[in-house]
Design an enzyme around this catalytic site. Structure first.
Site, PDB file in Angstrom:
ATOM      1  N   GLY A 145      56.753  19.706  55.094  1.00  0.00           N
ATOM      2  CA  GLY A 145      55.531  19.493  54.307  1.00  0.00           C
ATOM      3  C   GLY A 145      54.582  20.675  54.320  1.00  0.00           C
ATOM      4  O   GLY A 145      53.463  20.587  53.829  1.00  0.00           O
ATOM      5  N   ASP A 180      48.107  31.837  45.467  1.00  0.00           N
ATOM      6  CA  ASP A 180      47.109  31.083  46.219  1.00  0.00           C
ATOM      7  C   ASP A 180      46.216  32.034  47.032  1.00  0.00           C
ATOM      8  O   ASP A 180      44.978  31.973  46.952  1.00  0.00           O
ATOM      9  CB  ASP A 180      47.830  30.085  47.152  1.00  0.00           C
ATOM     10  CG  ASP A 180      46.872  29.340  48.050  1.00  0.00           C
ATOM     11  OD1 ASP A 180      46.301  28.338  47.592  1.00  0.00           O
ATOM     12  OD2 ASP A 180      46.682  29.759  49.199  1.00  0.00           O
ATOM     13  N   LYS A 202      42.120  33.253  46.567  1.00  0.00           N
ATOM     14  CA  LYS A 202      41.126  33.213  47.648  1.00  0.00           C
ATOM     15  C   LYS A 202      40.419  34.553  47.821  1.00  0.00           C
ATOM     16  O   LYS A 202      39.195  34.594  47.978  1.00  0.00           O
ATOM     17  CB  LYS A 202      41.799  32.758  48.945  1.00  0.00           C
ATOM     18  CG  LYS A 202      42.223  31.285  48.879  1.00  0.00           C
ATOM     19  CD  LYS A 202      43.132  30.900  50.037  1.00  0.00           C
ATOM     20  CE  LYS A 202      43.487  29.416  49.977  1.00  0.00           C
ATOM     21  NZ  LYS A 202      44.571  29.063  50.926  1.00  0.00           N
TER      22      LYS A 202
END
Lengths: 406, 406
Positions: free
Chosen positions: A182, A196, A200
């Site tokens: 996960g 991602d 940021k």
């Protein structure tokens, strides 16, 4: 009593509900009043779960609810959350979000809207998960000018690179394992391609420059091409390979990049392993600062969102200034950036490599790899590097970052 | 335009003037108005220095100046600054200080006074120098309950221990060198006896517990007894020795200590070397956080003071809540704390040591030290340890800290 609505009852959304319940007493103390979740927007129902009685399926029930002071957006995506967040701000509610895609795409517009309504749009959890970084930038580094931010801002890729580095596992195997645990999504593109982390650093750079940095304009490379051979070379010379999201100011120009970098043991991010995030900040007065912590995860991210909720409750009808205008920042050209490079070349013609770089390279060879060699260059511009390396049969190149704590 | 007075034109005071001048544009942006130093209180004159025209020798000229909004106290000591700060707060001025002795001794009283006048008493620079830690505790960790803070909070002692560890230099030689370099005072007692670090953990513990922790009630040991032999053992087993200032909550009770600790390479503070400070915080929701940076120095400390000045200017007549009451916290007894210990014993009677600790020790011997040996115990209470070790001819003992990032 302040009433909160949560948009999205996924991992972070359920975490927000949990944090506000479990720490209700301390949240009440810090916020100055009780903070209670009144409504949770989700497409799904949760029969048998106590949350069910708060579930609504219609955003208008939240937008038009005069009791709700603060809305938490933790849905993910951009278009729908944008519509919902905008409606909530327009209705005079403060909004807190962990959604970096939304913040990167619409941050300055939503901040301006919040300001016009004298409410707040806060997004601490959008960078660094639980690590306080947005608020320190906005409220602690106020007497500084930021010179540089370099961080490991994506836990998934750091987990993969750490496993590859420490266990010699292959990229594909570790990615599969991360997906099973996960830590990585089924479609891992946003993480492994660097998007991602790039969003940021775009957000942080916008905040310290005061203008807008669009992530699509930032040079971005992911980790999909990093191989065990790269790590074998790195190990031999005492380095690790990390996906760094980085920007800095040089001669008044801001340069930004997200890419894998070789770093050695003196680098402040050398020991940031696994799903941890680490963010290095250099200010012109404070010097070097480092922030470490859980860059993701249900409760750490929710804790950061809830800190925003507390701040919003403390400041209902009191806009907290965030300096981020819609004007686009004119970023410097990556071709002009100066750094050293690590290069792998097919064959064994080290003399040709020496010639291509005027002799100023340090060659590294591995016994196991009989049909290639590698080298480090001196510092040079990317343009110079690309010209010189074009004469060689390059397998791969990895940039070198030499940030050190002073 | 906001006008500021600075009490004390020493290292930090001149740094505050410098930061406000050099970063005047960004300070103005963040504060919402220009911030200018109007007066500087000092016993001395500075003929020929541009500061001279702002020098005053009488605190009443500042207390009674209605133009001055914010006062910076960077004099050091307790009694005189207390008198001055109190007078300034009573006159309706906000006060920012880097003075940990003042904050530790009078913090809650001055916070309460500031609140009653609807102004602010801020002290970011009193702990961790330039590292943002007070403001993150007060404004970012608001949805968390702090479980533990452990830090290297004194640059002087960390410089000394790092030099001893890396270069094998003696305590006396490194202290002398640190004094020559200006890292240690001529009277180094406050640093080397641990009082400075102990004041800082007392302040942080007060802030997260909401009650008052008096540093005189915190178990405090300095580094004056740490020897090269201790470091030789540490090296052999992959540890370093650090002066940790630490507190944690266990079963609802807060335990605090400042003392040298053995830590291994998995400890988050293992790589915090030289004059750097590092502070580890564990929150019940956010998990592990780390803050690193310059714990001292003119500009880093001044930058933290000036961030407080900006915050005060943004919040003139708007008290920012700080939860620190005058009620004393009932600290847990160090004798009840559970940890492992490193012990050096005279002679070679390892069997006696085994017997004293029921066989549960790991012995370490160094070839060079022929008339002693050392061992690590299992975890036990300090009380149990002291009872067991009393049977042996102990040379020294160093506590072991096993904080790890999860």
């Amino acid at each position: 009593m302040a009433k909160v609505a949560v948009l999205g009852y996924g991992t972070v959304g359920s975490g927000v509900v949990e944090v506000l319940e479990r720490n209700a007493d301390s949240v009440k103390l810090k916020a100055g009043e009780e903070v209670v979740v009144k409504s949770v927007l989700d497409l799904r129902d949760f029969p048998g779960d106590p949350i069910q009685e708060k579930i609504v399926h219609d955003i208008d029930l939240i937008v038009n609810d005069p009791e709700i002071d603060v809305v938490v957006e933790v849905m993910g995506g951009v278009d729908v959350p944008y519509k919902f967040v905008k409606a909530c701000l327009e209705a005079g509610k403060s909004v807190c979000t962990s959604n970096k895609a939304l913040v990167e795409a619409k941050g300055p517009e939503l901040i301006a809207l919040a300001k016009s309504k004298n409410v707040n749009f806060m997004f601490e959890a959008s960078v660094g998960g639980g690590i306080p970084i947005i608020r320190p930038l906005n409220t602690s580094l106020t007497a500084d000018k930021v010179n540089k931010i370099t961080g490991i801002m994506n836990g998934t890729t750091n987990y993969i690179l750490t496993k590859m580095s420490m266990e010699g596992a292959s990229y594909e195997d570790v990615l599969k394992e991360a997906q099973e645990l996960g830590y990585a999504e089924r479609n891992p593109e946003a993480d492994v391609e660097g998007h991602d982390a790039c969003r940021k650093i775009s957000i942080l750079t916008s905040l310290y420059s005061g203008k807008t940095v669009k992530f699509k304009n930032v040079t971005c490379e992911g980790i999909t091409k990093i191989s065990n051979e790269d790590f074998a070379y790195a190990k031999k010379i005492g380095c690790v390979i990390k996906l760094l999201a980085s920007s800095y100011v040089k001669d008044g120009k801001v340069y930004a990049i997200t890419a894998p970098f070789m770093i050695d043991k003196n680098h402040p991010l050398y020991n940031v392993n696994g799903v941890l995030n680490g963010i290095y900040v250099n200010g012109n007065m404070v010097g070097d600062l480092m922030f470490f912590g859980s860059g993701a995860g249900k409760l750490p991210t929710a804790a950061a969102v809830c800190a925003d909720v507390v701040d919003c409750v403390k400041n209902l009808s009191n806009h907290q200034e965030v300096f981020w205008s819609e004007e686009e920042l004119d970023l410097g050209d990556t071709n002009d950036e100066v750094r050293a490079f690590f290069v792998r070349v097919k064959g064994k013609d080290t003399k040709k490599a020496m010639d291509a770089f005027s002799g100023e390279i340090n060659i590294v060879e591995l016994n196991d790899l009989t049909d290639e060699f590698a080298f480090f260059t001196e510092k040079m511009t990317e343009k110079e590097f690309n010209e010189s390396v074009s004469k060689l049969d390059m397998i791969t190149r990895i940039r070198v970052d030499d940030t050190v704590l002073n």
